[in-house]
Design a protein around this motif. Structure first.
Motif, PDB file in Angstrom:
ATOM      1  N   VAL A  79       0.843  -1.210   0.000  1.00  0.00           N
ATOM      2  CA  VAL A  79       0.000   0.000   0.000  1.00  0.00           C
ATOM      3  C   VAL A  79       0.876   1.258   0.000  1.00  0.00           C
ATOM      4  O   VAL A  79       0.616   2.204  -0.752  1.00  0.00           O
ATOM      5  CB  VAL A  79      -0.969  -0.006   1.200  1.00  0.00           C
ATOM      6  CG1 VAL A  79      -1.660   1.340   1.362  1.00  0.00           C
ATOM      7  CG2 VAL A  79      -1.993  -1.125   1.054  1.00  0.00           C
ATOM      8  N   ILE A  80       1.904   1.263   0.826  1.00  0.00           N
ATOM      9  CA  ILE A  80       2.809   2.425   0.890  1.00  0.00           C
ATOM     10  C   ILE A  80       3.459   2.655  -0.476  1.00  0.00           C
ATOM     11  O   ILE A  80       3.519   3.780  -0.971  1.00  0.00           O
ATOM     12  CB  ILE A  80       3.887   2.230   1.982  1.00  0.00           C
ATOM     13  CG1 ILE A  80       3.261   2.050   3.369  1.00  0.00           C
ATOM     14  CG2 ILE A  80       4.906   3.360   1.971  1.00  0.00           C
ATOM     15  CD1 ILE A  80       2.383   3.154   3.842  1.00  0.00           C
ATOM     16  N   ALA A  81       3.929   1.572  -1.106  1.00  0.00           N
ATOM     17  CA  ALA A  81       4.577   1.696  -2.413  1.00  0.00           C
ATOM     18  C   ALA A  81       3.607   2.137  -3.493  1.00  0.00           C
ATOM     19  O   ALA A  81       3.958   2.937  -4.366  1.00  0.00           O
ATOM     20  CB  ALA A  81       5.216   0.362  -2.806  1.00  0.00           C
ATOM     21  N   GLY A  82       2.380   1.634  -3.441  1.00  0.00           N
ATOM     22  CA  GLY A  82       1.409   1.910  -4.493  1.00  0.00           C
ATOM     23  C   GLY A  82       0.683   3.232  -4.374  1.00  0.00           C
ATOM     24  O   GLY A  82       0.069   3.692  -5.335  1.00  0.00           O
ATOM     25  N   THR A  83       0.740   3.843  -3.174  1.00  0.00           N
ATOM     26  CA  THR A  83      -0.030   5.076  -2.968  1.00  0.00           C
ATOM     27  C   THR A  83       0.811   6.266  -2.519  1.00  0.00           C
ATOM     28  O   THR A  83       0.405   7.402  -2.724  1.00  0.00           O
ATOM     29  CB  THR A  83      -1.120   4.870  -1.902  1.00  0.00           C
ATOM     30  OG1 THR A  83      -0.502   4.623  -0.634  1.00  0.00           O
ATOM     31  CG2 THR A  83      -2.048   3.727  -2.275  1.00  0.00           C
ATOM     32  N   GLY A  84       1.917   6.019  -1.841  1.00  0.00           N
ATOM     33  CA  GLY A  84       2.714   7.109  -1.282  1.00  0.00           C
ATOM     34  C   GLY A  84       2.012   7.831  -0.144  1.00  0.00           C
ATOM     35  O   GLY A  84       2.370   8.959   0.189  1.00  0.00           O
ATOM     36  N   ILE A  85       1.036   7.179   0.487  1.00  0.00           N
ATOM     37  CA  ILE A  85       0.284   7.812   1.570  1.00  0.00           C
ATOM     38  C   ILE A  85       1.184   8.235   2.725  1.00  0.00           C
ATOM     39  O   ILE A  85       0.955   9.254   3.360  1.00  0.00           O
ATOM     40  CB  ILE A  85      -0.869   6.896   2.055  1.00  0.00           C
ATOM     41  CG1 ILE A  85      -1.772   7.641   3.029  1.00  0.00           C
ATOM     42  CG2 ILE A  85      -0.349   5.600   2.634  1.00  0.00           C
ATOM     43  CD1 ILE A  85      -3.057   6.892   3.374  1.00  0.00           C
ATOM     44  N   LEU A  86       2.236   7.460   2.975  1.00  0.00           N
ATOM     45  CA  LEU A  86       3.228   7.775   4.013  1.00  0.00           C
ATOM     46  C   LEU A  86       4.612   7.450   3.481  1.00  0.00           C
ATOM     47  O   LEU A  86       4.753   6.726   2.494  1.00  0.00           O
ATOM     48  CB  LEU A  86       2.979   6.937   5.280  1.00  0.00           C
ATOM     49  CG  LEU A  86       1.673   7.151   6.031  1.00  0.00           C
ATOM     50  CD1 LEU A  86       1.496   6.070   7.086  1.00  0.00           C
ATOM     51  CD2 LEU A  86       1.613   8.528   6.667  1.00  0.00           C
ATOM     52  N   LYS A  87       5.616   7.946   4.174  1.00  0.00           N
ATOM     53  CA  LYS A  87       6.992   7.598   3.830  1.00  0.00           C
ATOM     54  C   LYS A  87       7.313   6.230   4.425  1.00  0.00           C
ATOM     55  O   LYS A  87       6.907   5.916   5.549  1.00  0.00           O
ATOM     56  CB  LYS A  87       7.961   8.639   4.384  1.00  0.00           C
ATOM     57  CG  LYS A  87       7.798  10.012   3.798  1.00  0.00           C
ATOM     58  CD  LYS A  87       8.793  10.985   4.420  1.00  0.00           C
ATOM     59  CE  LYS A  87       8.503  12.382   3.944  1.00  0.00           C
ATOM     60  NZ  LYS A  87       8.073  13.260   5.030  1.00  0.00           N
TER      61      LYS A  87
END
Length: 185
Positions: free
Chosen positions: A136-144
């Motif tokens: 999810v982090i990789a696919g959205t960039g929602i957080l570092k």
């Protein structure tokens, strides 16, 4: 920036923990965040969904009904609800180890990742949620990514220090899988 998220699975799969990690990461990054949760009467095995809103501005309502731009389906039983809850242009991250009857995406992007199988390869199926969180982090960039690693270290380090390394490895594995799939290694 405003993200409405839906983290869903069967009880015991860790969807609520994923949501909590996003909340703690958002706080570390000085973002606004709110979380609500629904779950079945069974403690383990019933469907569970945690809703998270992350924004850089004040959040007016904690409601994420059928308008998530980021969704996670860890099990087959909750997958249909996730498909119905993603807005056009959103992203659905699906555990292909458990979801055997995928549906066509209607205006949103789907990522199929065998997170349960990957977690078993890493040592235990219990870290499947962290494999998915990395995706999810990789696919959205929602957080570092660094922020989420800090959250895992802070959260697990105090109570279960032996699990920190495994969970960070799981997070990085999910992250790398999506980056590789998108050609952004």
């Amino acid at each position: 920036m405003l993200h409405k998220c839906m983290f869903s699975g069967s009880g015991g799969q860790g969807s609520a923990l994923m949501a909590k990690m996003v909340c703690l990461g958002a706080i570390k990054e000085d973002l606004k965040v709110v979380m609500t949760q629904t779950y079945g009467i069974e403690q383990r095995g019933g469907d569970s969904t945690a809703y998270v809103i992350v924004s850089d501005e004040p959040i007016g309502s904690p409601i994420v009904e059928n308008d998530a731009d980021i969704a996670v389906a860890l099990s087959q039983s909750i997958y249909g609800n996730c498909v119905e809850g993603v807005v056009p242009g959103g992203k659905l991250f699906t555990n292909s180890s458990m979801v055997e009857e995928p549906k066509d995406a209607d205006g949103f992007e789907q990522f199929f990742l065998p997170v349960s199988d990957t977690a078993v390869e890493l040592g235990t199926v219990r870290c499947a949620n962290m494999v998915m969180l990395g995706a999810v982090i990789a696919g959205t960039g929602i957080l570092k990514m660094e922020t989420v690693e800090e959250v895992i270290n802070d959260f697990l380090g105090a109570k279960k220090p032996k699990l920190v390394g495994l969970n960070i490895d799981a997070l990085r594995t999910g992250y790398a899988a999506v980056k590789k799939e998108s050609g952004n290694e």
